[in-house]
Design a protein around this motif. Structure first.
Motif, short mmCIF file in Angstrom:
data_model
loop_
_atom_site.label_atom_id
_atom_site.label_comp_id
_atom_site.label_asym_id
_atom_site.label_seq_id
_atom_site.Cartn_x
_atom_site.Cartn_y
_atom_site.Cartn_z
N GLY A 75 -22.74 99.62 -82.30
CA GLY A 75 -22.58 99.71 -83.75
C GLY A 75 -23.64 100.52 -84.47
N LEU A 76 -24.41 101.35 -83.74
CA LEU A 76 -25.51 102.08 -84.37
C LEU A 76 -25.06 103.31 -85.15
CD1 LEU A 76 -28.27 102.01 -81.60
CD2 LEU A 76 -28.28 100.81 -83.79
N GLY A 77 -23.92 103.86 -84.82
CA GLY A 77 -23.54 105.12 -85.43
C GLY A 77 -24.27 106.28 -84.78
N PHE A 78 -23.96 107.52 -85.23
CA PHE A 78 -24.46 108.72 -84.55
C PHE A 78 -25.97 108.90 -84.69
CE2 PHE A 78 -25.55 113.23 -84.46
CZ PHE A 78 -25.04 113.59 -83.22
N TRP A 79 -26.49 108.96 -85.92
CA TRP A 79 -27.89 109.34 -86.10
C TRP A 79 -28.87 108.29 -85.59
CZ3 TRP A 79 -28.63 114.15 -86.44
CH2 TRP A 79 -27.77 114.98 -87.13
N LEU A 80 -28.62 107.03 -85.88
CA LEU A 80 -29.51 105.99 -85.36
C LEU A 80 -29.40 105.87 -83.84
CD1 LEU A 80 -29.21 103.10 -87.99
CD2 LEU A 80 -31.18 104.57 -87.53
N GLY A 81 -28.19 106.04 -83.32
CA GLY A 81 -28.01 106.03 -81.88
C GLY A 81 -28.77 107.16 -81.22
N LEU A 82 -28.74 108.34 -81.84
CA LEU A 82 -29.45 109.50 -81.30
C LEU A 82 -30.96 109.27 -81.31
CD1 LEU A 82 -28.94 112.43 -80.26
CD2 LEU A 82 -29.36 113.20 -82.61
N VAL A 207 -20.05 112.44 -86.22
CA VAL A 207 -21.08 111.77 -87.03
C VAL A 207 -20.48 110.50 -87.63
CG1 VAL A 207 -22.76 112.00 -88.88
CG2 VAL A 207 -22.13 114.00 -87.52
N THR A 208 -20.54 109.42 -86.85
CA THR A 208 -19.97 108.16 -87.30
C THR A 208 -21.07 107.29 -87.90
OG1 THR A 208 -20.29 107.27 -85.08
CG2 THR A 208 -18.14 108.21 -85.57
N PRO A 209 -20.74 106.46 -88.89
CA PRO A 209 -21.74 105.60 -89.52
C PRO A 209 -21.98 104.35 -88.69
CG PRO A 209 -19.62 105.26 -90.57
CD PRO A 209 -19.42 106.36 -89.56
N ALA A 210 -23.08 103.67 -88.98
CA ALA A 210 -23.37 102.39 -88.32
C ALA A 210 -22.37 101.35 -88.79
CB ALA A 210 -24.79 101.95 -88.65
#
Length: 464
Positions: A75-82, A207-210
């Protein structure tokens, strides 16, 4: 207090089954029968540049992509996951790069060198390493088998046999064949996965959101850091296996930089693809890749490359697993012991494939590496105290104080026990991890406890 006199370890390093034919130089593709015995200085060859491809190619496979996709599953989404992935990968790659510098100075693989810290107790991390190499063999073989089965329309178990069969042959030939294979695969896999990434960006919202917030988001972020760390740091117990043939005077900075760049660059590349792909590869990895590539020729080619990539990664596990088995004292020639790892991986692959791949993958990925941070801390402390001011060290001749070896094993076990409450898998969730919304910091606890306990013990003994 009188300090106990060090004793020369009764090491199997120089036993006849563990020495043998070494490659004569770059391009010598004959069978390497040499095992855990330190490589003599007059048989060393090559330059640190070779380390980039031998560490880059094995990481460019669907295991790394799948690990990246777990960030979306959490559930982190793209940017936080990256961001979480980069932090974990950076920390793990630093450890591998550092330990790789020991290869030219010892001429020995990582676990045999660790006998200097653990003495006869090295059988404990050696057994874990051997089991871990089988687990990693299964993880990468899982995706290779799925891809080949889909490509050729054959049963999964038959596809796995093909992948492991080719992999076993390469592992049987050994060091130089592995280096040459990875040099070729670095180019082939990089091109293929770049095309895959381009196709992915063109037809998918990357680019998916959390999808989680608050404490759950913090817990998921820390867990993804740990998962990415576990992927990179799992190579730490292999590190000098692939640098031990380099000449003694090889620049240490070069050895570190090429090892670090290879493993860090590859993991960031493929895990970013996984984060971008998200649910496309969260379960049916092979089918997801073929769909992204648009089917047809490109889709089929991608499946073939995935199978080839799993072979490139698996041979590293077979090779290091063979050295771990010898470190346990099993007097089997290295080529045969590498085949043993390949055979045992077959059953584990079938289990991973039978149900809930995402959950089982995460559990195996974490469990096979929880012990490694303490191992890194212990051997690093011993090396720091032992190697300062010395250009070369022969592990087969180094003295090992019994008290130091006992402390190393005791610390290793204690650090793991202390880390248990901080672990988070679907099989077991520690009390602290549960309170912290799934945040798993067991790797960090494992490392710090071992560093403080063993480092403190050795420093006190040194002062006395």
């Amino acid at each position: 207090m009188t300090q106990q006199a060090p004793e020369t370890p009764r090491s199997p390093l120089t036993a006849s089954p563990f020495s043998g034919r070494t490659p004569s130089g770059v391009g010598d593709l004959s069978v390497e029968t040499h095992g855990i015995a330190p490589v003599p200085a007059d048989r060393r060859y090559g330059t640190p540049r070779r380390l980039f491809s031998v560490w880059f190619a094995p990481q460019v496979n669907m295991t790394g992509v799948f690990t990246g996709a777990l960030a979306i599953v959490l559930g982190l989404g793209f940017w936080l996951g990256l961001l979480a992935m980069v932090i974990g990968t950076l920390l793990g790659s630093l450890a591998v790069g550092y330990l790789s510098t020991w290869g030219p100075r010892t001429g020995a693989a990582q676990l045999p060198s660790s006998r200097m810290a653990f003495g006869g107790g090295v059988v404990v991390p050696a057994a874990l390493q051997w089991l871990s190499s089988i687990a990693w063999d299964a993880l990468v073989g899982l995706f290779g088998g799925e891809a080949l089965a889909l490509l050729l329309g054959i049963p999964f178990w038959a596809a796995v046999l093909v992948v492991l069969g080719v992999q076993g042959v390469v592992g049987f030939f050994g060091y130089e064949v592995i280096h040459r294979l990875q040099a070729v695969l670095t180019v082939v896999l990089l091109v293929t996965f770049v095309v895959f990434a381009v196709k992915l960006v063109g037809g998918h919202d990357v680019v998916t959101p959390a999808t989680v917030a608050g404490p759950d988001l913090v817990g998921a972020f820390i867990l993804e850091v740990t998962i990415s760390l576990s992927l990179a740091v799992s190579w730490a117990s292999y590190a000098s296996d692939f640098s031990r043939y380099l000449p003694v005077d090889s620049p240490r900075r070069g050895v570190f930089v090429y090892t670090f760049a290879g493993i860090f660059g590859a993991y960031v590349f493929v895990q970013a693809i996984g984060i971008a792909a998200g649910e496309l590869v969260s379960e049916q990895t092979a089918e997801g890749v073929r769909t992204v590539m648009g089917g047809g020729f490109l889709g089929g080619l991608a499946l073939a490359i995935i199978a080839l990539a799993s072979i490139g990664s698996g041979v590293m596990n077979d090779y290091s697993g063979s050295l771990a088995l010898q470190t346990l004292g099993v007097r089997v020639r290295r080529p045969l012991s590498s085949v043993v790892v390949t055979v045992l991986a077959f059953g584990l692959i079938l289990w991973l494939h039978s149900a809930d791949t995402a959950s089982r993958f995460q559990n195996v990925l974490l469990f096979v590496s929880y012990w490694i941070p303490a191992f890194v801390a212990i051997v690093s402390v011993d090396w720091w105290l032992r190697a300062r001011g010395r250009a070369a060290i022969d592990p087969a001749r180094e003295p090992v104080a019994r008290a130091d070896a006992v402390a190393a094993v005791a610390t290793f076990v204690a650090a793991y026990a202390v880390a248990v409450p901080f672990m988070d898998t679907s099989i077991f969730v520690g009390a602290v991890a549960a309170q912290w919304h799934g945040a798993d910091i067991a790797y960090f606890v494992n490392f710090i406890v071992a560093l403080v306990l063993y480092g403190g013990f050795r420093i006190l003994r040194r002062r006395r």
